[in-house]
Write a protein that holds these residues in place. Structure first.
Motif, PDB file in Angstrom:
ATOM      1  N   PHE A 112       0.885  -1.225  -0.255  1.00  0.00           N
ATOM      2  CA  PHE A 112      -0.067   0.097  -0.056  1.00  0.00           C
ATOM      3  C   PHE A 112       1.023   1.352   0.046  1.00  0.00           C
ATOM      4  CE2 PHE A 112      -2.307  -2.843   2.090  1.00  0.00           C
ATOM      5  CZ  PHE A 112      -3.528  -3.764   1.568  1.00  0.00           C
ATOM      6  N   GLN A 113       0.591   1.917   1.218  1.00  0.00           N
ATOM      7  CA  GLN A 113       1.676   3.578   0.980  1.00  0.00           C
ATOM      8  C   GLN A 113       2.996   3.386   1.067  1.00  0.00           C
ATOM      9  OE1 GLN A 113      -0.187   2.149   3.577  1.00  0.00           O
ATOM     10  NE2 GLN A 113       0.318   2.706   5.916  1.00  0.00           N
ATOM     11  N   PHE A 114       3.254   2.115   1.407  1.00  0.00           N
ATOM     12  CA  PHE A 114       4.854   1.875   1.387  1.00  0.00           C
ATOM     13  C   PHE A 114       5.574   1.085   0.313  1.00  0.00           C
ATOM     14  CE2 PHE A 114       2.799   0.800   5.530  1.00  0.00           C
ATOM     15  CZ  PHE A 114       3.406   2.121   6.810  1.00  0.00           C
ATOM     16  N   ARG A 115       4.968   1.408  -0.803  1.00  0.00           N
ATOM     17  CA  ARG A 115       5.798   0.893  -1.497  1.00  0.00           C
ATOM     18  C   ARG A 115       5.524   1.660  -2.851  1.00  0.00           C
ATOM     19  NH1 ARG A 115       7.030  -4.415  -2.985  1.00  0.00           N
ATOM     20  NH2 ARG A 115       7.660  -5.156  -5.439  1.00  0.00           N
ATOM     21  N   PRO A 116       6.703   2.157  -3.170  1.00  0.00           N
ATOM     22  CA  PRO A 116       8.170   1.176  -3.241  1.00  0.00           C
ATOM     23  C   PRO A 116       8.457   1.136  -2.060  1.00  0.00           C
ATOM     24  CG  PRO A 116       8.808   2.926  -4.822  1.00  0.00           C
ATOM     25  CD  PRO A 116       7.698   2.680  -4.191  1.00  0.00           C
ATOM     26  N   VAL A 117       8.465   2.951  -1.361  1.00  0.00           N
ATOM     27  CA  VAL A 117       9.307   3.234  -0.047  1.00  0.00           C
ATOM     28  C   VAL A 117       8.000   4.239  -0.300  1.00  0.00           C
ATOM     29  CG1 VAL A 117      11.210   3.043  -0.559  1.00  0.00           C
ATOM     30  CG2 VAL A 117      10.250   5.035  -0.928  1.00  0.00           C
ATOM     31  N   PRO A 118       7.563   4.654   1.828  1.00  0.00           N
ATOM     32  CA  PRO A 118       7.109   5.865   2.279  1.00  0.00           C
ATOM     33  C   PRO A 118       7.111   7.522   1.609  1.00  0.00           C
ATOM     34  CG  PRO A 118       7.944   4.231   4.071  1.00  0.00           C
ATOM     35  CD  PRO A 118       7.931   4.296   2.308  1.00  0.00           C
ATOM     36  N   GLY A 119       6.297   7.648   0.699  1.00  0.00           N
ATOM     37  CA  GLY A 119       5.888   8.656   0.023  1.00  0.00           C
ATOM     38  C   GLY A 119       5.858   8.311  -1.845  1.00  0.00           C
ATOM     39  N   PHE A 120       5.890   8.018  -2.189  1.00  0.00           N
ATOM     40  CA  PHE A 120       6.011   8.060  -3.416  1.00  0.00           C
ATOM     41  C   PHE A 120       5.135   6.765  -3.695  1.00  0.00           C
ATOM     42  CE2 PHE A 120      10.031   8.580  -2.208  1.00  0.00           C
ATOM     43  CZ  PHE A 120      10.543  10.471  -3.051  1.00  0.00           C
ATOM     44  N   ALA A 121       4.030   5.900  -3.175  1.00  0.00           N
ATOM     45  CA  ALA A 121       3.066   5.362  -3.364  1.00  0.00           C
ATOM     46  C   ALA A 121       2.000   5.542  -4.324  1.00  0.00           C
ATOM     47  CB  ALA A 121       2.108   5.136  -1.847  1.00  0.00           C
ATOM     48  N   ASP A 122       2.160   7.062  -4.217  1.00  0.00           N
ATOM     49  CA  ASP A 122       0.972   7.751  -5.215  1.00  0.00           C
ATOM     50  C   ASP A 122       1.836   7.761  -7.385  1.00  0.00           C
ATOM     51  OD1 ASP A 122       3.012   9.988  -5.500  1.00  0.00           O
ATOM     52  OD2 ASP A 122       1.718  11.372  -4.422  1.00  0.00           O
ATOM     53  N   TYR A 123       2.650   6.707  -6.969  1.00  0.00           N
ATOM     54  CA  TYR A 123       3.537   6.770  -8.409  1.00  0.00           C
ATOM     55  C   TYR A 123       4.415   8.013  -8.869  1.00  0.00           C
ATOM     56  CZ  TYR A 123       0.257   2.963  -8.102  1.00  0.00           C
ATOM     57  OH  TYR A 123      -0.404   1.937  -7.796  1.00  0.00           O
ATOM     58  N   ARG A 124       4.354   9.597  -8.302  1.00  0.00           N
ATOM     59  CA  ARG A 124       4.899  10.355  -8.232  1.00  0.00           C
ATOM     60  C   ARG A 124       6.499  10.144  -7.664  1.00  0.00           C
ATOM     61  NH1 ARG A 124       0.484  12.677  -5.941  1.00  0.00           N
ATOM     62  NH2 ARG A 124      -1.260  13.524  -7.835  1.00  0.00           N
ATOM     63  N   THR A 125       7.423  10.797  -8.987  1.00  0.00           N
ATOM     64  CA  THR A 125       8.875  10.633  -8.094  1.00  0.00           C
ATOM     65  C   THR A 125       9.198  12.408  -7.604  1.00  0.00           C
ATOM     66  OG1 THR A 125       9.887  10.901  -9.887  1.00  0.00           O
ATOM     67  CG2 THR A 125       9.363   9.091  -9.112  1.00  0.00           C
ATOM     68  N   TRP A 164       2.969  -0.162  -6.865  1.00  0.00           N
ATOM     69  CA  TRP A 164       1.491  -0.837  -5.817  1.00  0.00           C
ATOM     70  C   TRP A 164       1.088  -1.009  -7.197  1.00  0.00           C
ATOM     71  CZ3 TRP A 164       0.529  -4.565  -2.111  1.00  0.00           C
ATOM     72  CH2 TRP A 164      -0.858  -4.558  -1.976  1.00  0.00           C
ATOM     73  N   PRO A 165       0.429  -2.444  -7.091  1.00  0.00           N
ATOM     74  CA  PRO A 165       0.923  -3.895  -6.133  1.00  0.00           C
ATOM     75  C   PRO A 165       1.526  -4.888  -6.303  1.00  0.00           C
ATOM     76  CG  PRO A 165      -1.339  -3.751  -8.334  1.00  0.00           C
ATOM     77  CD  PRO A 165      -0.789  -2.595  -8.165  1.00  0.00           C
TER      78      PRO A 165
END
Length: 82
Positions: free
Chosen positions: A25-38, A51-52
């Protein structure tokens, strides 16, 4: 070992890391990047590390595409049901 040798996936893991609670969920790939933005403007994550996760169903790419469309102001509600 076959996947690692043939495809080049380190450790042979198609999910780019184990799907464990600390990588979901919100930890993939790392916290802060779960919304697909970098942190790089207009650069999004859409591979197995997002995710997923990996497999052959394309969910990370679809989810990322929906985020990109939302970010550019496209109407995504109609697309979400497709």
């Amino acid at each position: 070992p076959d996947i690692e040798r043939i495809v080049g996936i380190t450790g042979g893991n198609i999910f780019h890391g184990e799907i464990m609670p600390d990588q979901m969920f919100q930890f993939r790939p790392v916290p802060g990047f779960a919304d697909y933005r970098t942190p790089v403007e207009n650069l999004y994550l859409c591979g197995a590390g997002a995710w997923p996760g990996g497999a052959v169903f394309g969910a990370p790419g679809r989810n990322c595409a929906m985020q990109v469309l939302a970010d550019v102001g496209a109407e995504v509600d109609a697309l979400a049901a497709d």
